[in-house]
Write an enzyme that holds these catalytic residues in place. Structure first.
Site, short mmCIF file in Angstrom:
data_model
loop_
_atom_site.label_atom_id
_atom_site.label_comp_id
_atom_site.label_asym_id
_atom_site.label_seq_id
_atom_site.Cartn_x
_atom_site.Cartn_y
_atom_site.Cartn_z
N LYS A 75 43.39 54.17 29.07
CA LYS A 75 44.45 53.17 28.89
C LYS A 75 44.10 52.37 27.66
O LYS A 75 42.97 51.87 27.54
CB LYS A 75 44.57 52.26 30.11
CG LYS A 75 45.68 51.20 29.91
CD LYS A 75 46.03 50.46 31.19
CE LYS A 75 45.10 49.30 31.43
NZ LYS A 75 45.59 48.44 32.54
N HIS A 146 51.64 35.84 37.23
CA HIS A 146 52.29 37.15 37.19
C HIS A 146 51.70 38.11 38.22
O HIS A 146 52.43 38.74 38.99
CB HIS A 146 52.13 37.72 35.78
CG HIS A 146 52.75 39.06 35.60
ND1 HIS A 146 54.10 39.27 35.61
CD2 HIS A 146 52.18 40.29 35.43
CE1 HIS A 146 54.35 40.55 35.45
NE2 HIS A 146 53.21 41.20 35.35
N THR A 229 38.69 37.74 38.08
CA THR A 229 37.58 37.78 37.13
C THR A 229 37.37 39.20 36.63
O THR A 229 36.83 40.04 37.34
CB THR A 229 36.31 37.22 37.79
OG1 THR A 229 36.56 35.86 38.14
CG2 THR A 229 35.13 37.28 36.85
N GLY A 300 37.05 42.95 42.65
CA GLY A 300 37.95 43.94 42.03
C GLY A 300 38.05 43.68 40.54
O GLY A 300 38.84 42.85 40.09
P1 NAD Z 1 49.02 34.37 34.59
O1 NAD Z 1 48.78 33.72 33.27
O2 NAD Z 1 50.37 34.85 34.92
O3 NAD Z 1 48.54 33.36 35.76
C1 NAD Z 1 47.31 32.70 35.66
C2 NAD Z 1 46.98 32.05 36.98
O4 NAD Z 1 45.72 31.39 36.87
C3 NAD Z 1 47.99 30.98 37.39
O5 NAD Z 1 48.04 30.93 38.80
C4 NAD Z 1 47.35 29.70 36.83
O6 NAD Z 1 47.79 28.54 37.50
C5 NAD Z 1 45.89 29.97 37.14
N1 NAD Z 1 44.97 29.23 36.28
C6 NAD Z 1 45.01 29.11 34.94
N2 NAD Z 1 43.95 28.40 34.52
C7 NAD Z 1 43.23 28.08 35.62
C8 NAD Z 1 42.02 27.36 35.86
N3 NAD Z 1 41.36 26.83 34.84
N4 NAD Z 1 41.57 27.23 37.13
C9 NAD Z 1 42.25 27.80 38.17
N5 NAD Z 1 43.40 28.47 38.01
C10 NAD Z 1 43.87 28.62 36.76
O7 NAD Z 1 47.94 35.55 34.68
P2 NAD Z 1 48.01 36.86 35.55
O8 NAD Z 1 48.63 37.94 34.74
O9 NAD Z 1 48.54 36.55 36.88
O10 NAD Z 1 46.45 37.22 35.63
C11 NAD Z 1 45.58 36.46 36.44
C12 NAD Z 1 44.15 36.95 36.23
O11 NAD Z 1 44.02 38.30 36.71
C13 NAD Z 1 43.71 36.98 34.79
O12 NAD Z 1 42.40 36.49 34.71
C14 NAD Z 1 43.76 38.46 34.43
O13 NAD Z 1 42.90 38.79 33.38
C15 NAD Z 1 43.31 39.05 35.75
N6 NAD Z 1 43.61 40.47 35.95
C16 NAD Z 1 42.69 41.20 36.63
C17 NAD Z 1 42.92 42.55 36.85
C18 NAD Z 1 41.93 43.35 37.63
O14 NAD Z 1 42.05 44.57 37.69
N7 NAD Z 1 40.98 42.74 38.28
C19 NAD Z 1 44.09 43.15 36.35
C20 NAD Z 1 45.02 42.37 35.69
C21 NAD Z 1 44.78 41.02 35.49
#
Ligand code: NAD
Length: 329
Positions: A75, A146, A229, A300
């Site tokens: 990817k 999201h 994370t 995860g």
């Molecule tokens: P997003 O920007 O749509 O949402 C971010 C979320 O984090 C919101 O709920 C926001 O309020 C919260 N947030 C922001 N800053 C914060 C802080 N300092 N303390 C606590 N909460 C805080 O992002 P998203 O697309 O929903 O992604 C969320 C996380 O998931 C990101 O870190 C992204 O990299 C991660 N992610 C992980 C995987 C995986 O496979 N593990 C896959 C995709 C995304």
């Protein structure tokens, strides 16, 4: 040139706009569960992740690749923070490329944006299926962005939860969760962090760089899926809490370096040998949860093979039902 003939073959193209119609939540779940099992059995391997800062647009770009039975690919994608403001495009952009494992020829090109959300949600659901208490009733959500809505939908379709409680640093985003709960006809309450003690399973999916979920916020017997994370420095959970939990992950190398476990490992509270790949539970070589009071934690981190397995399932469906664009190359 080695003098061999260059026979034409077909490349299947499945664009982003078709993924929603082609990928069911069940198919994503099955693909992710199978590939986690294959990883733990030593039949599938993720390659080292490449992630680089781009010279323009403040973008981050990288590759996640791997090989599993019948699947080879990567990817490619990342984060372009100005896409939405400047161009009306979403900031996360990715595409999956699949290759024939037997020949190395390119086989498919698949839109990777929705796929990423669905495969990430499938991972936490797989952990809930295999590690949460069968009688778990209350789902706790930390995060309301999201990914959170996908996570919540998948969890509610995997397990018979009867209520959802949610907390988010930015409370104005909580209606995102309430809307999903409403659609699925399940009660939803906003809570403060100590209120998470009511949850039997918790999903954390934030972009936090400091712990929000503390040990005092979690009851014995809870299963926690830490999904936010995925990068060095990010953190959602108090490190000491991991030392008191039975820790599982998608892949140990990622968990200890860029997953939630990175902080507990760096602090000497947790070692690599304390972390079990969830595939071992799926394969029955690890018992998983062994008591109703045990706290289980799934780290995860998001591995390339999740993307490839789900993309492969999409391509199979699209080729079979004639919706893939086939290009002779
Ligand atoms: P997003 O920007 O749509 O949402 C971010 C979320 O984090 C919101 O709920 C926001 O309020 C919260 N947030 C922001 N800053 C914060 C802080 N300092 N303390 C606590 N909460 C805080 O992002 P998203 O697309 O929903 O992604 C969320 C996380 O998931 C990101 O870190 C992204 O990299 C991660 N992610 C992980 C995987 C995986 O496979 N593990 C896959 C995709 C995304």
């Amino acid at each position: 040139m080695d003098g061999a003939p260059t026979a034409q073959h077909e490349l299947a193209i499945v664009p982003e706009g078709m993924i929603a119609d082609l990928l069911t939540r069940d198919a994503a779940f099955a693909a992710v569960e199978d590939v986690f099992a294959a990883m733990a059995a030593g039949k599938a391997q993720n390659f080292s992740v490449v992630r680089e800062a781009m010279p323009t647009e403040d973008a981050l770009y990288g590759f996640k690749g791997g090989v599993a039975p019948g699947v080879l690919g990567l990817k490619a994608g990342g984060y372009w923070p100005h896409n939405l403001d400047k161009r009306g495009l979403i900031n996360h952009q990715s595409t999956v490329f699949l290759f024939e494992p037997e020949t190395g020829r390119v086989k498919a090109m698949v839109g990777g944006n929705l796929l990423t959300a669905l495969r990430t949600a499938a991972a936490s659901s797989v952990s809930i299926k295999h590690l949460a208490r069968p009688d778990a009733k209350v789902l706790g959500m930390i995060g309301a962005g999201h990914q959170a809505t996908f996570q919540m939908r998948a969890a509610l379709e995997t397990h018979d939860f009867q209520k959802v409680i949610g907390w988010n640093l930015h409370p104005e985003m909580l209606p995102n969760l309430a809307k999903v709960a409403d659609e699925l006809d399940i009660p939803f309450d906003a809570v403060d962090l100590p209120g998470m003690v009511e949850a039997d399973a918790i999903i954390t999916i934030t972009s936090s760089f400091a712990p929000t979920l503390l040990a005092d916020h979690v009851s014995p017997g809870t299963h926690i899926a830490c999904m936010g994370t995925d990068t060095i420095g990010k953190q959602e959970v108090e490190p000491a809490f991991l030392a008191r939990s039975t820790v599982f992950c998608d892949e140990v190398a990622q968990s200890t370096t860029l997953g939630e476990a990175q902080h507990a490992v760096a602090a000497g509270l947790l070692g690599e040998s304390d972390i079990t790949q969830i595939g071992a539970v799926i394969n029955g070589t690890h018992p998983g949860r062994t008591s109703t009071d045990e706290i289980t934690l799934f780290d995860g981190t998001g591995v390339g093979l999740q993307d490839l397995a789900v993309a492969s399932s999409i391509v199979d469906t699209a080729v079979a039902n004639g919706t893939a664009t086939m290009v002779k190359i």
